[in-house]
Design a protein around this motif. Sequence first.
Motif, PDB file in Angstrom:
ATOM      1  N   ASP A 241      38.850  51.141  38.122  1.00 50.78           N
ATOM      2  CA  ASP A 241      40.139  50.867  37.468  1.00 50.78           C
ATOM      3  C   ASP A 241      40.266  51.669  36.180  1.00 50.78           C
ATOM      4  OD1 ASP A 241      40.773  49.055  39.433  1.00 50.78           O
ATOM      5  OD2 ASP A 241      40.541  47.270  38.190  1.00 50.78           O
ATOM      6  N   GLU A 242      39.180  51.730  35.430  1.00 58.41           N
ATOM      7  CA  GLU A 242      39.200  52.424  34.141  1.00 58.41           C
ATOM      8  C   GLU A 242      39.448  53.922  34.337  1.00 58.41           C
ATOM      9  OE1 GLU A 242      36.182  53.409  30.390  1.00 58.41           O
ATOM     10  OE2 GLU A 242      35.521  52.108  32.029  1.00 58.41           O
TER      11      GLU A 242
ATOM     12  N   ARG B 159      39.914  43.356  45.721  1.00 62.87           N
ATOM     13  CA  ARG B 159      39.380  44.466  44.931  1.00 62.87           C
ATOM     14  C   ARG B 159      37.855  44.578  45.058  1.00 62.87           C
ATOM     15  NH1 ARG B 159      37.809  43.837  39.485  1.00 62.87           N
ATOM     16  NH2 ARG B 159      38.906  45.761  38.957  1.00 62.87           N
ATOM     17  N   ASN B 160      37.150  43.459  45.194  1.00 61.53           N
ATOM     18  CA  ASN B 160      35.688  43.532  45.323  1.00 61.53           C
ATOM     19  C   ASN B 160      35.287  44.147  46.665  1.00 61.53           C
ATOM     20  OD1 ASN B 160      35.004  42.409  42.782  1.00 61.53           O
ATOM     21  ND2 ASN B 160      35.503  40.378  43.559  1.00 61.53           N
TER      22      ASN B 160
ATOM     23  N   ASP C 220      35.734  47.578  38.172  1.00 59.08           N
ATOM     24  CA  ASP C 220      36.215  47.739  36.796  1.00 59.08           C
ATOM     25  C   ASP C 220      36.129  49.205  36.358  1.00 59.08           C
ATOM     26  OD1 ASP C 220      36.805  45.081  36.533  1.00 59.08           O
ATOM     27  OD2 ASP C 220      34.982  44.562  35.411  1.00 59.08           O
ATOM     28  N   ARG C 221      35.031  49.866  36.710  1.00 59.15           N
ATOM     29  CA  ARG C 221      34.858  51.263  36.326  1.00 59.15           C
ATOM     30  C   ARG C 221      35.886  52.143  37.040  1.00 59.15           C
ATOM     31  NH1 ARG C 221      34.843  55.057  33.680  1.00 59.15           N
ATOM     32  NH2 ARG C 221      33.245  56.670  33.429  1.00 59.15           N
TER      33      ARG C 221
ATOM     34  N   THR D 121      31.544  50.265  39.773  1.00 59.65           N
ATOM     35  CA  THR D 121      32.130  48.943  39.985  1.00 59.65           C
ATOM     36  C   THR D 121      33.653  49.040  40.071  1.00 59.65           C
ATOM     37  OG1 THR D 121      32.359  48.547  37.623  1.00 59.65           O
ATOM     38  CG2 THR D 121      30.257  47.924  38.647  1.00 59.65           C
TER      39      THR D 121
ATOM     40  N   ASP E  78      48.750  47.345  34.002  1.00 63.65           N
ATOM     41  CA  ASP E  78      47.430  47.091  34.601  1.00 63.65           C
ATOM     42  C   ASP E  78      47.451  47.194  36.120  1.00 63.65           C
ATOM     43  OD1 ASP E  78      46.496  46.699  32.085  1.00 63.65           O
ATOM     44  OD2 ASP E  78      46.487  44.504  32.175  1.00 63.65           O
TER      45      ASP E  78
ATOM     46  N   ARG F  35      45.028  49.816  39.935  1.00 61.94           N
ATOM     47  CA  ARG F  35      44.449  49.526  41.263  1.00 61.94           C
ATOM     48  C   ARG F  35      44.949  50.490  42.333  1.00 61.94           C
ATOM     49  NH1 ARG F  35      47.064  43.852  40.725  1.00 61.94           N
ATOM     50  NH2 ARG F  35      46.129  43.175  38.764  1.00 61.94           N
TER      51      ARG F  35
END
Length: 596
Positions: free
Chosen positions: A485-486, A228-229, A482-483, A480, A503, A507
């Motif tokens: 994903d949100e 993911r990174n 996380d952002r 990011t 969750d 992704r």
Amino acid sequence: MSSIPERSDVEPAYKWDLESIYAGDDDWEDAYADVEDRLADLEAYEGRATEDGETLLAVLQLSDELGREVEQVAAYARMRSDEDTSDQEYQALSSRAQSLASRAESAASFIDPEIQSLDRDELDRMVAETEGLEQYEHYLDDVMRMKEHTRSTEVENLLAELGEVTGASGEIYNLLSNADMAFPTVEKPDGDAVEITQSNFTTLLKNPDREFRREVYEGYFDEWADVRNSVGAAYKNSVKADVKLARARNYDTAREAAMDGPNVPAEVYDNLLETVRDNLDKLHRHAELKRESLGVDELRMWDLYMPMTDSESPDLDYEDAVDHVVEAVGALGDDYQSRVEEGIESRWIDVYETQDKRSGAYSSGTYDTQPFILMNYQDDIASMYTLAHELGHSLHSQLTSEAQPYVYSGYEIFVAEVASTVNEALLTEHLLETVDDPEFRRHVLNEYLERFRSTLYRQTLFADFEHQAHQVVEENGALTPDRLDEIYGDLKREFYEPAVVDDRIEREWMRIPHFYRAYYVYQYSTGISAAVALADGILEEGEPAAERYLEFLERGSREYPLELLETAGVDMSSPEPIQRALDVYDEHLDQMADLV
């Protein structure tokens, strides 16, 4: 031992007729050499293309002649290679053709900047005084329209040279997702082991065994979690490149830059997002119908691809599929219908899967050839829809080529999917009117509803996601993982409210390669909206609506996309066609509800 036949085992009637382009490879070599020799003739005009109207006309005509020849050389080599992807000889021909196309594009690269060096009055006077130049008026208007967003020759050359760098994020993503990532192997319900791949993931999610689907779903998305990174960095930098390139060309936003190319106003994008969001209740109803048909308490993300049918697709041989498609397109008139019949008989179509043949399907051909269609027909309803789809593309190209000069023989992506989807919609209505078998009808409705859901709703969700992602960067925010994903998770929960959104599905943005081509996916949604609205009008109104639609097909790219669609009878600057398409979707949900 493979059950897939060798190409030599397939009867000629089911193979496309590439000899109609070149009788053999020697003729291809002659054509290739001719283009190579003539590139210098075009390059000789650099620096003087606009010295007078006669010179400009000569340049444009020579550029068109070379473009036609290059297209033909490239199409033949590509299709020969696709017949057998293991054939090194044809791979080499295809590579040479691609290189030739790049050299031809480079040789013609001076034309637009030299036209833009003129002021508009000077260009208009040149067109008025030069017989033959009026044919290029729309093309010249398009070139001049982009003048304020074209930089100096020095800057343009620099931006061109930076193309490989600015496109590196997409290249890195493709290598990571297609070459470096390895997904787990799972045991099928019959005991056989199967490795999850990018190609078979959604197919595996159609397996009737729910526990198997869950295992496939979790194994696939858990693999994405490990990268993911890396994927987040690739997409972040892709978005940054979009934003910076837009600013370099004097646009305020990346969306403005992307939509200005085909000259589509931003309100079209906004209308799409707003209208689809106002009609999410229909998608929620589809999800609830799917839950009921599966007989489960909760619809989970690994259930979304399951068909609402009790059996596999009925067997449908190619000849029967052809009959259904030919009858369905009769709504467009005798000439269109006879063209489809004649095309099938004239070996437009490479029908069956053979050893090492390219997978999937497409429509090809050039301005000077008949259309060609690659298929891998599988004796099922989905293959019949693919046949109707690709014939739509082929008839669009044929009608345009006959009616327009070469300069207008192509068409923008914004309208490209309209003709193919109109055929699909007409096929659906024809089958529902003529086939009584409930299970067959259920398969037809399921095919239509799934294509609609995965095109209009899914692609609109994607369009909303990438727009929000670009806005984060344009407002100097941090994009990011996380952002991302949100943003994606919130949209998925909104679109699939009746289902359990876990969750892992947050992704899903990581697996969509189209995101590396900014503001592209919305055109799938607008395309199907226009097509369904047009097909609905043709079935309601009959001949007058069909004639307007055929005129649209014949116009090619002689006008801008919204003007072309207005010719056909839809105004894509308003939400009305999108709403009309969504209402047709709702009517088909009614029919499926009766069968479920």
